[in-house]
Design a protein around this motif. Sequence first.
Motif, short mmCIF file in Angstrom:
data_model
loop_
_atom_site.label_atom_id
_atom_site.label_comp_id
_atom_site.label_asym_id
_atom_site.label_seq_id
_atom_site.Cartn_x
_atom_site.Cartn_y
_atom_site.Cartn_z
N LYS A 189 2.45 -71.66 -1.14
CA LYS A 189 3.36 -72.55 -0.38
C LYS A 189 3.88 -72.19 0.67
O LYS A 189 4.20 -70.72 0.57
N ILE A 190 4.11 -72.69 1.84
CA ILE A 190 4.83 -71.89 2.87
C ILE A 190 5.75 -73.08 3.51
O ILE A 190 5.38 -74.03 3.65
N LEU A 191 6.76 -72.48 4.07
CA LEU A 191 7.64 -73.46 4.75
C LEU A 191 7.51 -72.48 6.48
O LEU A 191 8.02 -71.30 6.58
N VAL A 192 6.96 -73.18 7.24
CA VAL A 192 7.18 -72.75 8.77
C VAL A 192 8.40 -73.20 9.34
O VAL A 192 8.47 -74.74 9.41
N PHE A 193 9.08 -72.54 9.68
CA PHE A 193 10.56 -73.00 10.23
C PHE A 193 10.65 -72.32 11.85
O PHE A 193 9.87 -71.60 12.18
N ASN A 194 11.74 -73.05 12.48
CA ASN A 194 11.88 -72.66 13.86
C ASN A 194 10.77 -72.91 14.83
O ASN A 194 10.39 -72.16 15.52
N ILE A 195 10.20 -74.05 14.64
CA ILE A 195 9.03 -74.54 15.32
C ILE A 195 9.85 -75.34 16.49
O ILE A 195 10.55 -76.26 16.30
N GLY A 196 9.29 -74.64 17.87
CA GLY A 196 10.02 -75.64 18.79
C GLY A 196 9.65 -76.79 19.08
O GLY A 196 10.32 -77.71 19.37
N SER A 197 8.27 -76.86 19.14
CA SER A 197 7.55 -78.38 19.40
C SER A 197 6.62 -78.31 18.23
O SER A 197 5.50 -77.66 18.06
N LEU A 198 6.60 -79.43 17.42
CA LEU A 198 5.57 -79.66 16.04
C LEU A 198 4.83 -80.98 16.52
O LEU A 198 5.59 -82.16 16.59
N VAL A 199 3.59 -80.93 16.92
CA VAL A 199 2.91 -82.01 17.30
C VAL A 199 2.20 -82.24 15.99
O VAL A 199 1.29 -81.73 15.37
N THR A 200 2.62 -83.61 15.21
CA THR A 200 2.06 -83.84 13.96
C THR A 200 1.19 -85.32 14.33
O THR A 200 0.12 -85.35 13.42
N LEU A 201 1.21 -86.01 15.36
CA LEU A 201 0.12 -87.13 15.64
C LEU A 201 0.24 -88.05 14.22
O LEU A 201 -0.43 -88.93 13.98
N GLU A 202 1.54 -88.02 13.51
CA GLU A 202 1.79 -88.74 12.34
C GLU A 202 1.49 -90.47 12.75
O GLU A 202 1.08 -91.12 11.88
N THR A 203 2.02 -90.86 13.92
CA THR A 203 2.09 -92.19 14.13
C THR A 203 0.67 -92.68 14.35
O THR A 203 0.21 -93.96 13.72
N LEU A 204 -0.21 -91.96 14.85
CA LEU A 204 -1.67 -92.32 15.01
C LEU A 204 -2.26 -92.42 13.63
O LEU A 204 -2.85 -93.35 13.19
N ALA A 205 -1.93 -91.44 12.87
CA ALA A 205 -2.64 -91.40 11.34
C ALA A 205 -2.02 -92.68 10.53
O ALA A 205 -2.82 -93.02 9.93
N LYS A 206 -0.82 -92.79 10.85
CA LYS A 206 -0.10 -93.96 9.89
C LYS A 206 -0.70 -95.54 10.44
O LYS A 206 -1.09 -96.14 9.56
N GLU A 207 -1.05 -95.41 11.55
CA GLU A 207 -1.62 -96.82 12.24
C GLU A 207 -2.99 -96.69 12.18
O GLU A 207 -3.47 -97.63 12.69
N LYS A 208 -3.69 -95.58 11.66
CA LYS A 208 -5.03 -95.59 12.16
C LYS A 208 -5.61 -95.93 13.32
O LYS A 208 -6.73 -96.85 13.52
N ARG A 209 -5.01 -95.72 14.24
CA ARG A 209 -5.26 -95.92 15.81
C ARG A 209 -5.75 -94.83 16.65
O ARG A 209 -5.22 -93.62 16.48
N HIS A 210 -6.89 -95.38 17.42
CA HIS A 210 -7.47 -94.18 18.05
C HIS A 210 -7.69 -94.50 19.66
O HIS A 210 -8.19 -93.62 20.47
N VAL A 211 -6.89 -95.56 20.03
CA VAL A 211 -6.66 -95.90 21.41
C VAL A 211 -5.77 -96.20 21.96
O VAL A 211 -4.53 -96.02 21.10
N ALA A 212 -5.25 -96.49 23.26
CA ALA A 212 -4.09 -96.66 23.90
C ALA A 212 -3.03 -95.62 23.43
O ALA A 212 -2.08 -95.70 23.16
N ILE A 213 -3.37 -94.29 23.86
CA ILE A 213 -2.74 -93.20 23.43
C ILE A 213 -1.77 -92.98 24.53
O ILE A 213 -1.89 -92.65 25.63
N SER A 214 -0.51 -92.82 23.96
CA SER A 214 0.81 -92.44 25.06
C SER A 214 1.47 -91.35 24.38
O SER A 214 1.23 -90.67 23.20
#
Length: 411
Positions: free
Chosen positions: A3-28
């Motif tokens: 198990k790991i906890l990565v902390f103190n991340i300045g900027s975490l890019v998750t792409l969660e919205t795209l994964a949740k919506e299963k969307r691959h176009v109209a990327i903003s």
Amino acid sequence: MAKILVFNIGSLVTLETLAKEKRHVAISAEDLSIKSNAWLAVGQGKILASGTGVVPPIYAQFPQLDAKGRLVTPGLVDAHTHPVFGGDRTHEFAARLDGKTYQDIAKAGGGIKYSIRTTREASSGDLLDRCLGLLKTFLRHGVTTVETKTGYGQNAKEEIRCLEVLAEAKKRVPQTLSVTCLGLHDQPKDFADKSEYIKHMTEELLPEVKRRGLADWVDAFVENGYFSVEDVTPYFAKAQSLGLAIRLHADEFAPSGAAEAAAHWGAASADHMQKASDAGIKALAESGGVAVMLPATSFYTKIPYADAARFRERGCPIAVASDFNPGSCYLSNLPFVASLSALYCGLSPYEAFVGVTWNAAKALRLEARKGALAVGYDADFVIHELNTLEQWIADFGQTDPSAVYCAGVKV
Ligand code: NIG
Ligand code: FE
């Protein structure tokens, strides 16, 4: 698995919205679901949770890793590489500086045919060492999933040997490999007649690949001067009847109907695509396929770049890959290629990043577990030496990551 906890991340890019919506176009920009002052919890090789601010007590007791305010992203996915070959074709680079084109060199016996000869001459041990070295280089650039093609054996026996090299590589590297049998790349000298050659690859190679489970994909170079749509029809029909999935090299030098054919065959991706017709791009989008742009090949051989606007307008998902190979693109730095795609294909920095992660995962049909840092996804992630995605796109792959994790393990 730890198990790991990565902390103190300045900027975490998750792409969660795209994964949740299963969307691959109209990327903003918003679609990258970037969290500031964030943390990321990992266990059993998967993403457990992420968030901003105070870490919930359940994760706060995990072994901790300080990201020191840096950028953390999903591991990169390279959806198009050719890492199994013998010999060296760097003299072709000099020839191109002298004014020769890729096709001139091929006609004079160089190009793919040259690599077929030198690959057949190489021992399997040498092919494997070369391949492992390249995969290590990809890893150093943060690439945790790689599509790896054969294509320099070009008879059933030699293609199988190259696939065996990839099967061995798969056991030895931390990355996930998606293996492609590129059976029709260029006709070798041992077949006088093209149709005899295609018949051999269709009837001798593909059933053996299926029987031994040696490849995830079947590929062909569908291009003027190589193989026409008509040429590859029996080969892809056979692949389909065997239940082997298809991807293809399409419309790099001229529109040959390859993008349309990719849609017809239900290909996961059509790659190159600079000269694909509007109808071909539209058909590919409608079929659920991905256009994989390979801008480093344009850079390396001075041919036109694909224009992102044409794909965007037609709702076609765009991935970006290296096309690393011994001839037309001896360039292995995927972050550099992503920056090229923004500069010359007209992708936004966000589309370029999605092109080498989430959309590349879709091109490999791995989007249920790769290409995003959503809950339940594989814990393939990169701690960068940079602080923001804007820095990353402007950096052109110059700065190596400080750490790369595959399935929650530091590699
Ligand atoms: O994707 N276009 C076909 N195959 C490779 C080039 C291979 C070579 O030149 O050896 C490509 O660019
Ligand atoms: Fe290629």
